[in-house]
Design an enzyme around this catalytic site. Structure first.
Site, PDB file in Angstrom:
ATOM      1  N   ASP A   1       9.059 -56.793 -17.946  1.00 49.68           N
ATOM      2  CA  ASP A   1       7.684 -56.299 -17.839  1.00 49.68           C
ATOM      3  C   ASP A   1       7.321 -55.306 -18.948  1.00 49.68           C
ATOM      4  O   ASP A   1       6.156 -55.216 -19.351  1.00 49.68           O
ATOM      5  CB  ASP A   1       7.419 -55.678 -16.465  1.00 49.68           C
ATOM      6  CG  ASP A   1       8.379 -54.547 -16.123  1.00 49.68           C
ATOM      7  OD1 ASP A   1       9.329 -54.311 -16.888  1.00 49.68           O
ATOM      8  OD2 ASP A   1       8.194 -53.915 -15.062  1.00 49.68           O
TER       9      ASP A   1
ATOM     10  N   ARG B   1       3.435 -63.385  -7.768  1.00 50.85           N
ATOM     11  CA  ARG B   1       2.200 -64.004  -8.244  1.00 50.85           C
ATOM     12  C   ARG B   1       2.496 -65.244  -9.069  1.00 50.85           C
ATOM     13  O   ARG B   1       3.474 -65.288  -9.811  1.00 50.85           O
ATOM     14  CB  ARG B   1       1.407 -63.032  -9.120  1.00 50.85           C
ATOM     15  CG  ARG B   1       0.776 -61.874  -8.401  1.00 50.85           C
ATOM     16  CD  ARG B   1      -0.119 -61.086  -9.357  1.00 50.85           C
ATOM     17  NE  ARG B   1       0.617 -60.602 -10.516  1.00 50.85           N
ATOM     18  CZ  ARG B   1       0.028 -60.238 -11.664  1.00 50.85           C
ATOM     19  NH1 ARG B   1      -1.290 -60.355 -11.813  1.00 50.85           N
ATOM     20  NH2 ARG B   1       0.758 -59.797 -12.671  1.00 50.85           N
TER      21      ARG B   1
ATOM     22  N   SER C   1      11.830 -59.156 -12.570  1.00 51.41           N
ATOM     23  CA  SER C   1      12.012 -57.700 -12.629  1.00 51.41           C
ATOM     24  C   SER C   1      13.260 -57.247 -11.886  1.00 51.41           C
ATOM     25  O   SER C   1      13.189 -56.434 -10.940  1.00 51.41           O
ATOM     26  CB  SER C   1      10.763 -56.994 -12.080  1.00 51.41           C
ATOM     27  OG  SER C   1       9.638 -57.344 -12.820  1.00 51.41           O
TER      28      SER C   1
END
Length: 879
Positions: A650, A532, A596
């Site tokens: 995250d 994203r 991540s």
């Protein structure tokens, strides 16, 4: 044609042949009997074929799908031959399946008799049910059945649906020595039932009948059970059986029992186990022992009184007995309908003082036939409703089941069973139904219920022992918390960090949001095959707001596994597209990069990729600073410039998102596919970084097999172990169950849902290719509960260690702190969050811990980390 009679011994057959001048042997007699049987059977079949043609012609004439019709019959062959009528009727039934044909004997064969039958058919027309009516009855019964099962609707349901607490039918593995007490009339039976299965399961029964005097039946409960106990003691002494204990519960007396002080009391004997069994359940269990598809039973209806009332009404109207009504006919319970034969009808009617004519007998027999057919039809409709519910419960297109059945009406009435069977099969064509007559259902069945209870108790005990290893005591949880504290300290210390199991990685995030953050920020979230790009507009002031826009982009497989340059060029191309879309290409925006993958951070805006995961294999990236690779790609494009402020974990993003809403949030927790935590540690304790002032968020990087990645596999391995022991899936380990990863963690959340009935649990298992029973579903649900409960407790113990560390760091007696949480396990599992929070409360009593769900930690959180980084950078410039 006397020889075929079943009651005639071969000696008498031989005597008949000798009477005919035929000197015969016993073998001759056998052959003659076979010849007579073949000839008479052929005659009956030919007669039946002709009659089938007649009734089918009538049906077709009237344009009916189904015809109910009565055939008046006379003649010595039909009346006297032992098998002719049965073979004829069977032939008609087979050759004319759409016709329900009743055969009525006529003694005179007069036109008056036929007219009388027609008149009765018209008179009792309302008592004959079409298939449409029976299907409607079946649906209404099913609705009441559902109401009876519902907690809110049960009190007003016409069906009580009382739980029996019998959870299983016999599966063939039961064994043992049991006592059964059958208390249901003026006398009662005590049985000893021995069940064994050395090579083939067998049942041996010994019984004795004891009388119960009327004064005890009508007396008080103490006397009754003193009498029962005395008889039981006598039986046990005679059979040299040791004492056992059998608890149960008596709801209400029936069958003339009125002993006071017993209803609502516990029924208790000095014996090992006793199950209190309803005779209907006993019948099911007895038949279930012989056929394990057996699931439900029907019993007879009281029809004699209905026949008597009809006869009274017909006599009053002059249709019967020349209008005569005797006191006996007006007396309740004077009629039984065990027989429909003319001779029996005449005998009964004569006993009632009615002086019946031959036509009266024919008429009464026909009334009995209509009433019994009505009863069989209604019971067939209700049984059809039960069979349909069983079929839907199992989720099968066609079911095979056995109905265990008992009762004098079914056993003794000459036509009842056949009518019932035929109607059930017509109403429920998608069920292959076998009817099995129960053998001593109330007694043997009681023993089988007890045997099953023993089996299930033993099974439950062994399953509990297996799952006991997953149950954590308070002492064990405190030990986990203690060890976590030790590993936290090892991870923070420079000398032990390398060997620590909890790595405590510095994130270089040194503050949570304070509310003054303001501006437009770009966030990049890379963690899989899609990524994203977000524009996050943060506004400070009295009304703080966060507005987000985003687009999702795919990463083709050839890019994931190509060169590092190709991968980062593709990412920058997508950022370029997004900036065009938002009209902000000319603005140099600060960017937070959620990356991540395993990464060693060396500053807020620098992180070394340790290794690729999740299918990524881009070359020339491992061991490199990923922020540097992104900046190089931006420079190569020469279209826009970005200020890459932070590389973001995250878990930290989750904490920052919640901290923006709740200032006391200083801990982040992910409980999803993976598990991890972060918290604000005192700089003086972070030995890997220079400086003692302030605080820094440390990324704990811990995983103790309490996340979604592991739970499904743990469950699968336990299920294999229980299947090997024969407790699950009939002891058969399927290829599906052997498949690693087949039991996804999402299934734990679904199976443990309080709203999910066992039927739906079974549906999930069948979706996984596991052919399961309801018993299997109960066990699987228990296993899932044990595994997820352990995971929640372990996660809670780790979190208790963290919050207590923060409290002790600050020298506080009591700490108020908020934990920002994200992850599907925490959010979607029906019990995980509650159990985890309870564990934290129990293990960290000096901390008041509030849990706050995060909203988009990897997107909004990355932007907030970037905003805080910009704020601190500007503050540093001002100094």
């Amino acid at each position: 044609m006397p020889p075929p009679s079943d009651r005639l011994a071969l000696l008498q057959v031989r005597a008949i042949l000798q009477q005919l001048g035929l000197d015969s042997t016993s073998n001759d007699s056998i052959i003659v009997k076979l010849v007579c049987g073949a000839v008479s059977r052929r005659a009956a079949q030919m007669c039946g074929a002709g009659m089938a043609a007649v009734v089918d012609k009538i049906r077709e004439n009237r344009g009916l799908d189904h015809l109910d019709v009565t055939v008046g019959v006379d003649g010595t062959l039909y009346k006297l031959h032992p098998h002719f009528s049965v073979v004829l009727q069977d032939t008609v039934r087979v050759l004319a399946p759409r016709c329900q044909v009743t055969f009525t004997l006529s003694e005179e064969g007069s036109g008056k008799g036929a007219a009388l039958i027609t008149a009765i058919d018209k008179y009792l027309y309302a008592m004959r049910f079409s298939d449409e009516t029976l299907l409607d009855v079946m649906q209404r019964f099913r609705r009441e059945l559902a109401r009876g099962l519902g907690q809110d609707t049960n009190p007003t349901s016409t069906l009580r649906m009382l739980p029996t607490f019998v959870h299983s039918i016999p599966d063939g593995s039961e064994k043992g020595d049991f006592i059964a007490l059958d208390l249901g009339g003026s006398n009662f039976r005590i049985l000893r039932v021995r069940v064994s299965h050395e090579k083939k399961q067998t049942v041996q029964m010994e019984s004795q009948i004891y009388d119960t005097p009327d004064d005890i039946i009508q007396g008080n409960g103490t006397r009754l059970f003193d009498h029962v106990a005395e008889c039981l003691g006598d039986f046990m002494e005679k059979h040299n059986i040791k004492d056992k204990k059998l608890p149960g519960y008596l709801l209400t007396w029936t069958k003339r029992f009125k002993a006071s002080g017993v209803e609502g009391m516990d029924v208790d004997y000095e014996a090992d186990i006793m199950t209190v069994v309803n005779d209907t359940v006993g019948t099911m269990m007895t038949c279930g022992f012989d056929d394990q598809r057996c699931e439900k039973m029907v019993s007879g209806m009281y029809m004699g009184e209905l026949v008597r009332l009809i006869l009274v009404k017909m006599a009053k109207e002059g249709l019967l007995f020349e209008g005569r009504i005797t006191p006996e006919l007006l007396t309740k319970d004077k009629l039984e309908t065990k027989h429909e034969g003319l001779s029996k009808a005449k005998e009964i009617l004569t006993r009632l003082g009615l002086g019946p004519s031959a036509d009266d007998c024919i008429a009464v027999q026909h009334v009995c036939a209509i009433v019994s057919f009505r009863s069989a039809s209604l019971i067939a409709a209700t049984l059809g409703g039960i069979l349909l519910r069983l079929k839907e419960n199992k989720g099968v297109a066609r079911q095979r089941t056995t109905v265990g059945i008992d009762g004098s009406l079914y056993k003794m009435h000459p036509q009842y069973a056949r009518r019932l069977h035929k109607t059930v099969r017509r109403l429920v064509p998608d069920s292959d139904v076998r009817f099995l007559l129960s053998e001593s259902g109330s007694s043997k069945g009681a023993a089988m219920v007890t045997a099953v209870a023993y089996r299930l108790a033993d099974q439950s005990r062994q399953i509990t022992q297996t799952l006991a290893e997953l149950q954590l005591t308070t002492e064990q949880l405190l030990e986990i918390k203690k060890r976590m504290r030790i590993e936290i300290q090892n991870g923070l210390s420079k000398s032990t960090q390398e060997i620590a199991t909890v790595k405590m990685l510095p994130t270089y995030v040194q503050s949570t949001p304070d509310g003054t953050e303001n501006g437009d920020f770009l966030a990049l979230d890379l963690g899989g095959t899609n990524f994203r790009v977000l524009l996050v507009k943060i506004r400070s002031g009295k009304k703080r707001t966060v507005e987000m826009n985003n687009k999702i982009y795919a990463i083709p497989m050839e890019v994931m596994q190509g060169t590092g340059e190709e991968l980062f060029d593709h990412i920058v191309q997508c950022i370029s597209d997004f900036l065009d879309y938002m009209g902000m290409k000319k603005t140099r925006l600060p960017l937070g990069f959620t990356f991540s993958f395993p990464c060693q951070q060396t500053s807020l805006d620098a992180g070394i990729l340790v290794t690729w995961t999740k299918g990524f294999k881009a070359t020339d990236c491992e061991g490199e600073d990923v922020v540097g690779l992104l900046r190089d790609a931006i420079r190569r494009r020469e279209e826009f410039d970005l200020d890459v402020v932070a590389i973001v974990n995250d878990t930290v993003g989750t904490m920052m998102t919640c901290a923006y809403e709740e200032p006391t949030c200083e801990v982040g927790l992910i409980a999803g596919t993976g598990s991890n935590a972060c918290y604000m540690e005192e700089m003086r304790n972070v030995e890997m970084i220079e400086g003692d002032e302030g605080r820094m968020c440390v990324n704990m990087e811990y995983e103790k097999m309490c996340s979604g990645m592991y739970l499904g596999e743990i469950v699968r391995n336990i299920l294999i172990d229980l299947t090997k022991k024969g407790f699950l899936f009939r002891g058969q380990i399927s290829e599906t169950l052997k498949t690693r990863g087949i039991f996804e963690t999402k299934y734990l959340s679904q199976i443990e849902s309080d709203r999910l009935a066992l039927l739906q649990v079974r549906s999930i298992l069948q979706h996984l290719g596991l052919d399961s029973t309801c018993d299997d579903s109960i066990i699987v649900k228990k296993v899932c509960g044990a595994v997820s409960h352990r995971a929640a407790q372990m996660c809670g113990a780790g979190m208790a260690a963290v919050v207590d560390k923060i409290r002790e760091n600050r020298g506080l007696d009591h700490l108020d702190v908020t934990v920002g949480v994200d992850g599907t396990l925490y959010k979607l599992h029906p019990h995980f969050s509650r159990i985890m929070q309870q564990t934290v409360t129990a293990l960290a009593p000096h901390c008041n811990v509030n849990f706050l769900l995060s909203e988009d930690g990897s997107g909004k959180g990355a932007a907030l980390i970037t905003a805080v980084g910009c704020r601190l950078r500007e503050a540093l410039k001002c100094q």
